[in-house]
Design an enzyme around this catalytic site. Structure first.
Site, PDB file in Angstrom:
ATOM      1  N   ARG A 237       0.853  -1.192   0.000  1.00  0.00           N
ATOM      2  CA  ARG A 237       0.000   0.000   0.000  1.00  0.00           C
ATOM      3  C   ARG A 237       0.891   1.246   0.000  1.00  0.00           C
ATOM      4  NH1 ARG A 237      -3.778  -2.415  -1.662  1.00  0.00           N
ATOM      5  NH2 ARG A 237      -5.748  -2.868  -0.648  1.00  0.00           N
ATOM      6  N   GLU A 266      -4.302   7.420  -5.001  1.00  0.00           N
ATOM      7  CA  GLU A 266      -4.699   6.660  -6.187  1.00  0.00           C
ATOM      8  C   GLU A 266      -6.075   7.117  -6.630  1.00  0.00           C
ATOM      9  OE1 GLU A 266      -4.236   2.474  -5.628  1.00  0.00           O
ATOM     10  OE2 GLU A 266      -2.135   2.665  -5.055  1.00  0.00           O
ATOM     11  N   HIS A 285      -1.358   0.557  -9.930  1.00  0.00           N
ATOM     12  CA  HIS A 285      -2.101  -0.442  -9.154  1.00  0.00           C
ATOM     13  C   HIS A 285      -2.821  -1.484 -10.032  1.00  0.00           C
ATOM     14  CE1 HIS A 285      -3.752  -0.979  -4.854  1.00  0.00           C
ATOM     15  NE2 HIS A 285      -3.828  -2.129  -5.499  1.00  0.00           N
TER      16      HIS A 285
HETATM   17  N1  LIG Z   1      -0.838  -4.055  -5.504  1.00  0.00           N
HETATM   18  C1  LIG Z   1      -1.947  -4.753  -5.496  1.00  0.00           C
HETATM   19  O1  LIG Z   1      -2.722  -4.783  -6.440  1.00  0.00           O
HETATM   20  C2  LIG Z   1      -2.273  -5.574  -4.290  1.00  0.00           C
HETATM   21  C3  LIG Z   1      -2.935  -6.803  -4.461  1.00  0.00           C
HETATM   22  C4  LIG Z   1      -3.198  -7.580  -3.333  1.00  0.00           C
HETATM   23  C5  LIG Z   1      -2.824  -7.120  -2.078  1.00  0.00           C
HETATM   24  N2  LIG Z   1      -2.223  -5.905  -1.947  1.00  0.00           N
HETATM   25  C6  LIG Z   1      -1.815  -5.423  -0.610  1.00  0.00           C
HETATM   26  O2  LIG Z   1      -0.840  -6.335  -0.111  1.00  0.00           O
HETATM   27  C7  LIG Z   1      -1.190  -6.674   1.236  1.00  0.00           C
HETATM   28  C8  LIG Z   1      -0.620  -8.047   1.562  1.00  0.00           C
HETATM   29  O3  LIG Z   1      -1.376  -9.022   0.873  1.00  0.00           O
HETATM   30  P1  LIG Z   1      -1.198 -10.576   1.194  1.00  0.00           P
HETATM   31  O4  LIG Z   1      -2.292 -11.266   0.459  1.00  0.00           O
HETATM   32  O5  LIG Z   1       0.209 -11.005   0.959  1.00  0.00           O
HETATM   33  O6  LIG Z   1      -1.498 -10.572   2.765  1.00  0.00           O
HETATM   34  P2  LIG Z   1      -1.248 -11.768   3.828  1.00  0.00           P
HETATM   35  O7  LIG Z   1      -1.215 -13.074   3.113  1.00  0.00           O
HETATM   36  O8  LIG Z   1      -2.220 -11.552   4.912  1.00  0.00           O
HETATM   37  O9  LIG Z   1       0.240 -11.512   4.367  1.00  0.00           O
HETATM   38  C9  LIG Z   1       0.561 -10.393   5.128  1.00  0.00           C
HETATM   39  C10 LIG Z   1       2.007 -10.509   5.552  1.00  0.00           C
HETATM   40  O10 LIG Z   1       2.404  -9.285   6.173  1.00  0.00           O
HETATM   41  C11 LIG Z   1       3.015  -9.590   7.422  1.00  0.00           C
HETATM   42  N3  LIG Z   1       2.860  -8.485   8.352  1.00  0.00           N
HETATM   43  C12 LIG Z   1       1.729  -7.937   8.854  1.00  0.00           C
HETATM   44  N4  LIG Z   1       2.005  -6.915   9.684  1.00  0.00           N
HETATM   45  C13 LIG Z   1       3.364  -6.826   9.715  1.00  0.00           C
HETATM   46  C14 LIG Z   1       4.266  -5.969  10.399  1.00  0.00           C
HETATM   47  N5  LIG Z   1       3.833  -5.013  11.223  1.00  0.00           N
HETATM   48  N6  LIG Z   1       5.593  -6.162  10.196  1.00  0.00           N
HETATM   49  C15 LIG Z   1       6.047  -7.134   9.385  1.00  0.00           C
HETATM   50  N7  LIG Z   1       5.226  -7.965   8.695  1.00  0.00           N
HETATM   51  C16 LIG Z   1       3.902  -7.803   8.863  1.00  0.00           C
HETATM   52  C17 LIG Z   1       2.319 -10.843   7.886  1.00  0.00           C
HETATM   53  O11 LIG Z   1       3.080 -11.479   8.905  1.00  0.00           O
HETATM   54  P3  LIG Z   1       2.692 -12.938   9.500  1.00  0.00           P
HETATM   55  O12 LIG Z   1       3.087 -13.917   8.419  1.00  0.00           O
HETATM   56  O13 LIG Z   1       3.505 -13.062  10.713  1.00  0.00           O
HETATM   57  O14 LIG Z   1       1.209 -12.910   9.731  1.00  0.00           O
HETATM   58  C18 LIG Z   1       2.248 -11.618   6.576  1.00  0.00           C
HETATM   59  O15 LIG Z   1       3.467 -12.267   6.296  1.00  0.00           O
HETATM   60  C19 LIG Z   1      -2.713  -6.578   1.281  1.00  0.00           C
HETATM   61  O16 LIG Z   1      -3.171  -6.335   2.596  1.00  0.00           O
HETATM   62  C20 LIG Z   1      -2.989  -5.401   0.367  1.00  0.00           C
HETATM   63  O17 LIG Z   1      -2.964  -4.203   1.096  1.00  0.00           O
HETATM   64  C21 LIG Z   1      -1.922  -5.136  -3.019  1.00  0.00           C
END
Ligand SMILES: NC(=O)c1ccc[n+]([C@@H]2O[C@H](COP(=O)([O-])OP(=O)(O)OC[C@H]3O[C@@H](n4cnc5c(N)ncnc54)[C@H](OP(=O)(O)O)[C@@H]3O)[C@@H](O)[C@H]2O)c1
Length: 325
Positions: A237, A266, A285
């Site tokens: 983000r 955005e 995005h």
């Molecule tokens: N660019 C785009 O089009 C797009 C598409 C999809 C998602 N996104 C963004 O990407 C984010 C991540 O997606 P995802 O599907 O990979 O989520 P996810 O599977 O829930 O993984 C989140 C990861 O972030 C880690 N995390 C959370 N808080 C943290 C912190 N304070 N310090 C360090 N690590 C932390 C979590 O740790 P743990 O493993 O310990 O739980 C986990 O490894 C979404 O929430 C969204 O905002 C963007």
């Protein structure tokens, strides 16, 4: 009594074409009379369905205030985005389970991260900047093998990216909230401990959910710890990275390049200086969106969760409201 499921598709979302009514009915057909599906695109259709709905599948946004009164039977909202920070800010009644689309983007995230790292390694942002300035300024690089990627967030996005980079022979330093070991990470770090590894990173990849802990996580001080040649990729983000500080470092040559899929506003305003920042590629995005495949993967995950719900089993992709993701 059939389970009342309402699917609401926000009119303004670019992913709306992924969820036509016929596709939803087909996806849930195997559940037969156990489920009664309604479908809406307008606010009127949404309001009419709320009184009966027990499960809401939501693509895009919808007015979700005062749900206890408007939707007394609602117990589960399944959203088709991975990032649901705007939903958490609404303070939904605690009896409503919230699930997201984490995992849906994984294959595309893996490819996108690999593409971005290869572009950065091969100085493509620099070469594009030079091209726009009509400047012949060659710059070459070795392969990425043996170079180091520091990946913040090792969930679906970061984990997918780690696997793709590892297959290129790169060294991966992962970072997550828990610091749990990951098969594609050579080293795992936990929470803010990633800062001790910034100086080792040829590439920094941000793949984090937006939470109070990750808001503004990468500022000038963190960018200053990266080597001068390092490349930065943000697929999480925009609010997690100080883009103005990044642009300043790209301009004075104290960073190699950047690929930003997530931006601080955005759409990025026409007068944003980021458009003209040297050695910066903006991907609006859209980098992780796989048209057609996205809707199919979302609906497969939703159907599998519905089957669990009907069987009284624990759902997958549940958002931990206390953690914010
Ligand atoms: N660019 C785009 O089009 C797009 C598409 C999809 C998602 N996104 C963004 O990407 C984010 C991540 O997606 P995802 O599907 O990979 O989520 P996810 O599977 O829930 O993984 C989140 C990861 O972030 C880690 N995390 C959370 N808080 C943290 C912190 N304070 N310090 C360090 N690590 C932390 C979590 O740790 P743990 O493993 O310990 O739980 C986990 O490894 C979404 O929430 C969204 O905002 C963007």
């Amino acid at each position: 009594m059939p389970l009342r499921v309402h699917a609401q598709v926000g009119a303004s979302t670019i992913i709306a074409p992924e969820f036509p009514e016929a596709r939803l009915r087909e996806a849930l057909a195997e559940l037969g009379p156990a489920v009664r599906l309604s479908y809406g695109r307008t606010e009127e259709e949404f309001e009419a369905a709320l009184a009966e709905a027990e499960v809401l599948l939501l693509a895009g946004q919808a007015p979700l205030h005062d749900l206890r009164r408007r939707a007394p039977r609602l117990r589960w909202i399944s959203h088709t985005s991975a990032g649901v920070e705007w939903l958490l800010a609404l303070d939904l009644p605690p009896e409503i389970t919230l699930t997201n689309a984490s995992g849906t983007h994984e294959p595309k995230a893996a490819e996108f991260a690999l593409m971005a790292v290869l572009m950065l390694n091969n100085h493509v942002p620099h070469l594009v900047t030079s091209q726009r300035a009509h400047r012949w300024d060659p710059r070459s690089a070795g392969t990425v093998e043996g170079k180091t990627a520091l990946i913040l967030g090792m969930g679906a996005l970061g984990g997918g990216a780690a696997g793709a980079l590892k297959r290129q022979g790169m060294r991966v330093i992962g970072n997550s909230r828990s610091g749990r070991p990951h098969p594609a990470a050579d080293v795992m770090t936990r929470g803010r401990a990633f800062r001790d590894h910034l100086h080792e990173a040829d590439f920094l990849i941000i793949a984090l959910p937006l939470t109070p802990e990750t808001h503004g996580l990468i500022g000038r001080a963190e960018l200053d710890r990266l080597p001068r040649h390092a490349g930065v990729v943000n697929i999480g983000r925009g609010e997690q990275l100080d883009a103005a500080a990044l642009a300043a470092k790209l301009a004075d040559g104290s960073l190699g390049g950047a690929v930003l899929d997530a931006l601080p506003q955005e759409p990025l305003r026409a007068d944003s200086p980021l458009w003209d920042a040297p050695n910066l590629i903006v991907t609006a995005h859209c980098g992780l969106y796989a048209p057609g495949d996205y809707g199919r993967r979302c609906l497969e995950a939703f159907r599998a969760n519905l089957i669990r719900w009907l069987a009284g089993e624990t759902l997958r992709q549940v958002v931990r409201r206390d953690l914010g993701y």
